[in-house]
Design an enzyme around this catalytic site. Sequence first.
Site, PDB file in Angstrom:
ATOM      1  N   HIS A 167       0.830  -1.212   0.000  1.00 16.18           N
ATOM      2  CA  HIS A 167       0.000   0.000   0.000  1.00 16.18           C
ATOM      3  C   HIS A 167       0.858   1.254   0.000  1.00 16.18           C
ATOM      4  O   HIS A 167       2.087   1.204   0.134  1.00 16.18           O
ATOM      5  CB  HIS A 167      -0.946  -0.009   1.206  1.00 16.18           C
ATOM      6  CG  HIS A 167      -0.266   0.019   2.553  1.00 16.18           C
ATOM      7  ND1 HIS A 167       0.262   1.167   3.103  1.00 16.18           N
ATOM      8  CD2 HIS A 167      -0.047  -0.962   3.460  1.00 16.18           C
ATOM      9  CE1 HIS A 167       0.767   0.901   4.292  1.00 16.18           C
ATOM     10  NE2 HIS A 167       0.609  -0.388   4.532  1.00 16.18           N
ATOM     11  N   CYS A 183       3.041  -4.741   6.969  1.00 12.89           N
ATOM     12  CA  CYS A 183       2.702  -4.431   5.585  1.00 12.89           C
ATOM     13  C   CYS A 183       3.892  -3.850   4.831  1.00 12.89           C
ATOM     14  O   CYS A 183       4.912  -3.478   5.412  1.00 12.89           O
ATOM     15  CB  CYS A 183       1.536  -3.450   5.542  1.00 12.89           C
ATOM     16  SG  CYS A 183      -0.051  -4.173   6.039  1.00 12.89           S
TER      17      CYS A 183
END
Length: 207
Positions: A167, A183
């Site tokens: 992301h 992440c």
Amino acid sequence: MTSLVALGVASKPLFAQTQPAAAPVAATPAAPATAAAPVKPVAAPKKSWPIAPQFYPTEVAVKPELAVGSIIVVSDKFFLYHIIAPGKAMRYGVAVGKTELQFRGQATVARKVEWPSWKPTPEMVKRNPSHYAKYAETGMPGGPGNPLGPRAMYLFQNGHDTGIRIHGTIEPSSIGHAVSNGCLRMENEHVIELYKTVDIGTPVTVY
């Protein structure tokens, strides 16, 4: 941890940087003796981002047997490689998880979202309640202030959400560091570019 040697990809550098080919420049005819001297054009400024230059998008040479379309992340180097053709990849800088939270293994891009909403996991709330507890129930809607940035690709294993996303970020200075909750963060323009070229079902391997 699986090594690149064990995968049989270390007989030569797995990822060897290539220099972008210079565009051919047409020869400029000599100006007539009576003509005014031509004005030298001003070069356009190079694109820059608020991250270290080594993490700018770069086309690199890779082992030709790597599957076209796949994504490979080398966590200790903070690089994500998107294989775009046999022997060729686009390399991007990423931020990865803190040492104890780093994701390793194989997964699949099972979902893609533009301007994703965000909600901390129960583990995140437990680790840092002063920071995350206020978002535990309702989360945060997508938008410029959302920590997932403008795009997110959701990684699944065997049909189950791993909780790991590729992301964007509201903290571009984190690129090149092990700081996340697991992440893989990218600079926002870079994740938008990658998002456009990655399909649902894309295999992802994180070392």
